[in-house]
Design an enzyme around this catalytic site. Structure first.
Site, mmCIF file in Angstrom:
data_model
loop_
_atom_site.group_PDB
_atom_site.id
_atom_site.type_symbol
_atom_site.label_atom_id
_atom_site.label_comp_id
_atom_site.label_asym_id
_atom_site.label_seq_id
_atom_site.Cartn_x
_atom_site.Cartn_y
_atom_site.Cartn_z
ATOM 1 N N LYS A 1 0.828 -1.213 0.000
ATOM 2 C CA LYS A 1 0.000 0.000 0.000
ATOM 3 C C LYS A 1 0.863 1.265 0.000
ATOM 4 C CE LYS A 1 -2.030 -1.169 3.901
ATOM 5 N NZ LYS A 1 -1.357 -2.465 4.189
ATOM 6 N N ARG B 1 -1.078 -8.801 13.626
ATOM 7 C CA ARG B 1 -1.579 -7.844 12.638
ATOM 8 C C ARG B 1 -2.428 -8.541 11.589
ATOM 9 N NH1 ARG B 1 4.146 -5.470 11.489
ATOM 10 N NH2 ARG B 1 3.267 -4.324 9.728
ATOM 11 N N ARG C 1 11.031 -0.762 11.248
ATOM 12 C CA ARG C 1 9.964 -0.625 12.238
ATOM 13 C C ARG C 1 10.059 -1.711 13.296
ATOM 14 N NH1 ARG C 1 4.631 -0.012 8.641
ATOM 15 N NH2 ARG C 1 3.813 -1.107 10.462
ATOM 16 N N ARG D 1 -9.791 0.720 8.615
ATOM 17 C CA ARG D 1 -9.440 -0.654 8.976
ATOM 18 C C ARG D 1 -10.555 -1.354 9.723
ATOM 19 N NH1 ARG D 1 -3.465 0.313 8.922
ATOM 20 N NH2 ARG D 1 -2.401 -1.641 9.299
ATOM 21 N N ARG E 1 11.570 -5.285 5.081
ATOM 22 C CA ARG E 1 11.237 -3.873 4.820
ATOM 23 C C ARG E 1 12.126 -2.894 5.576
ATOM 24 N NH1 ARG E 1 5.134 -1.891 5.381
ATOM 25 N NH2 ARG E 1 5.243 -2.858 7.442
HETATM 26 P P1 ADP Z 1 1.193 -1.850 7.670
HETATM 27 O O1 ADP Z 1 2.154 -1.097 6.795
HETATM 28 O O2 ADP Z 1 1.807 -3.077 8.250
HETATM 29 O O3 ADP Z 1 -0.134 -2.110 7.028
HETATM 30 P P2 ADP Z 1 0.576 0.563 9.208
HETATM 31 O O4 ADP Z 1 1.756 1.423 9.128
HETATM 32 O O5 ADP Z 1 -0.598 0.922 8.345
HETATM 33 O O6 ADP Z 1 0.983 -0.958 8.964
HETATM 34 O O7 ADP Z 1 0.057 0.474 10.710
HETATM 35 C C1 ADP Z 1 0.932 0.150 11.780
HETATM 36 C C2 ADP Z 1 0.123 0.014 13.055
HETATM 37 O O8 ADP Z 1 -0.515 1.267 13.371
HETATM 38 C C3 ADP Z 1 -1.014 -1.001 13.005
HETATM 39 O O9 ADP Z 1 -0.591 -2.311 13.319
HETATM 40 C C4 ADP Z 1 -1.972 -0.442 14.071
HETATM 41 O O10 ADP Z 1 -1.504 -0.734 15.377
HETATM 42 C C5 ADP Z 1 -1.837 1.058 13.866
HETATM 43 N N1 ADP Z 1 -2.797 1.589 12.890
HETATM 44 C C6 ADP Z 1 -2.497 2.177 11.696
HETATM 45 N N2 ADP Z 1 -3.618 2.568 11.039
HETATM 46 C C7 ADP Z 1 -4.662 2.208 11.842
HETATM 47 C C8 ADP Z 1 -6.080 2.320 11.719
HETATM 48 N N3 ADP Z 1 -6.652 2.876 10.631
HETATM 49 N N4 ADP Z 1 -6.837 1.846 12.741
HETATM 50 C C9 ADP Z 1 -6.279 1.294 13.845
HETATM 51 N N5 ADP Z 1 -4.947 1.135 14.013
HETATM 52 C C10 ADP Z 1 -4.135 1.597 13.015
HETATM 53 P P1 ADP Z 2 2.207 -1.876 3.206
HETATM 54 O O1 ADP Z 2 2.199 -0.363 3.185
HETATM 55 O O2 ADP Z 2 0.986 -2.448 2.547
HETATM 56 O O3 ADP Z 2 2.440 -2.464 4.551
HETATM 57 P P2 ADP Z 2 4.781 -1.622 1.788
HETATM 58 O O4 ADP Z 2 4.489 -0.760 0.600
HETATM 59 O O5 ADP Z 2 5.488 -0.999 2.926
HETATM 60 O O6 ADP Z 2 3.420 -2.347 2.279
HETATM 61 O O7 ADP Z 2 5.578 -2.896 1.263
HETATM 62 C C1 ADP Z 2 6.054 -3.897 2.157
HETATM 63 C C2 ADP Z 2 7.431 -4.370 1.701
HETATM 64 O O8 ADP Z 2 7.307 -5.093 0.459
HETATM 65 C C3 ADP Z 2 8.411 -3.235 1.414
HETATM 66 O O9 ADP Z 2 9.692 -3.636 1.816
HETATM 67 C C4 ADP Z 2 8.339 -3.050 -0.113
HETATM 68 O O10 ADP Z 2 9.578 -2.588 -0.656
HETATM 69 C C5 ADP Z 2 8.024 -4.454 -0.589
HETATM 70 N N1 ADP Z 2 7.149 -4.475 -1.771
HETATM 71 C C6 ADP Z 2 6.096 -3.649 -2.030
HETATM 72 N N2 ADP Z 2 5.507 -3.975 -3.200
HETATM 73 C C7 ADP Z 2 6.193 -5.038 -3.690
HETATM 74 C C8 ADP Z 2 6.067 -5.832 -4.888
HETATM 75 N N3 ADP Z 2 5.083 -5.613 -5.794
HETATM 76 N N4 ADP Z 2 6.940 -6.842 -5.067
HETATM 77 C C9 ADP Z 2 7.921 -7.094 -4.146
HETATM 78 N N5 ADP Z 2 8.096 -6.395 -3.016
HETATM 79 C C10 ADP Z 2 7.251 -5.366 -2.781
#
Ligand code: ADP
Ligand code: ADP
Ligand code: ZN
Length: 214
Positions: free
Chosen positions: A14, A172, A161, A88, A127
């Site tokens: 994302k 998660r 992170r 979410r 990541r």
């Molecule tokens: P990821 O990249 O793994 O999807 P995020 O950066 O979006 O993770 O979120 C990291 C953490 O922050 C989540 O595990 C949760 O604890 C909190 N968080 C983020 N967005 C939300 C949301 N919209 N509602 C509730 N908790 C959230």
């Molecule tokens: P999210 O925001 O959904 O948690 P991220 O964009 O942070 O996901 O991506 C998670 C990890 O996977 C990062 O290290 C990123 O560089 C890698 N990644 C993202 N998209 C791809 C893809 N299409 N193929 C391989 N690796 C990817």
């Protein structure tokens, strides 16, 4: 102006795709995860309150994230908003609908980034992000340049992170299936859901998202 939600489990890509849309379409990325991490880094009361919840991989309360999003929507965005990691829960989805309506805005699309669970551990544990500009890297699929300098801004500040470990990821993912995946049906029923194959290369995913939006 286009307002979209990127929906998918942790590690689906994302943030990576949101940054691409910011660069290519002048959209504004609203990542509640980034906002919460910023609150923690600032040492604010709210940041302290959510620290343990985030470390465990649970969701913070709807009230907190809806408050964060409300502030940002009020600032407006000419190129439209990308909601990344929000909503979410069904409560957050309803609140987003209300907030957009209040501002006279509409949601144009909800893009599901479909990725097999088996790919997520590697995505999450590999990541890193740039402390200078937020560029997202991956040890295998998008490694840092050999000179250690971010290709986007030149910073050498590699950030990992604390919640990007297998234990937290398990929680998660469970939270995702229990509380977030119902949003797929919610937006499907509204006729707004589109799905892209998130297992493809970053470029191919970006192309599919562009096709879905045009
Ligand atoms: P990821 O990249 O793994 O999807 P995020 O950066 O979006 O993770 O979120 C990291 C953490 O922050 C989540 O595990 C949760 O604890 C909190 N968080 C983020 N967005 C939300 C949301 N919209 N509602 C509730 N908790 C959230
Ligand atoms: P999210 O925001 O959904 O948690 P991220 O964009 O942070 O996901 O991506 C998670 C990890 O996977 C990062 O290290 C990123 O560089 C890698 N990644 C993202 N998209 C791809 C893809 N299409 N193929 C391989 N690796 C990817
Ligand atoms: Zn950078």
């Amino acid at each position: 102006m286009t307002n979209i939600i990127l929906l998918g489990p942790p590690g689906a890509g994302k943030g990576t795709q949101a940054r691409h849309l910011v660069e290519n379409r002048g959209m504004v990325q609203l990542s509640t995860g980034d906002m919460l991490r910023e609150a923690q880094a600032n040492g604010s009361e709210m940041g302290k309150k959510v620290a343990d919840v985030i470390a465990r991989g649970e969701l913070v309360t709807d009230e907190i994230v809806i408050g964060l999003i409300r502030e940002k929507i009020a600032e407006g965005a000419e190129g439209g908003f990308i909601f990344d990691g929000f909503p979410r829960t069904l409560g957050q989805a309803d609140a987003l609908g209300d907030l957009l309506a209040e501002m006279g805005l509409k949601l144009d699309a909800v893009i599901e980034m479909a990725v097999d669970d088996s790919a997520l551990v590697a995505r999450i544990t590999g990541r890193s992000t740039c402390g200078g500009c937020g560029e997202v890297y991956h040890d295998q699929t998008k490694p840092w340049p050999a000179d250690g300098k971010c290709s986007n801004c030149g910073s050498t500040d590699v950030k990992r992170r604390a919640d990007d470990n297998e234990d937290s990821l398990k929680t998660r993912l469970m939270e995702y299936y229990k509380k977030t995946s119902p949003l797929l049906g919610y937006y499907y029923a509204k006729g707004q859901l589109q799905s892209v194959d998130g297992l493809q290369s970053m470029e191919a995913v970006a192309a599919d998202i562009a096709a879905a939006l045009d």
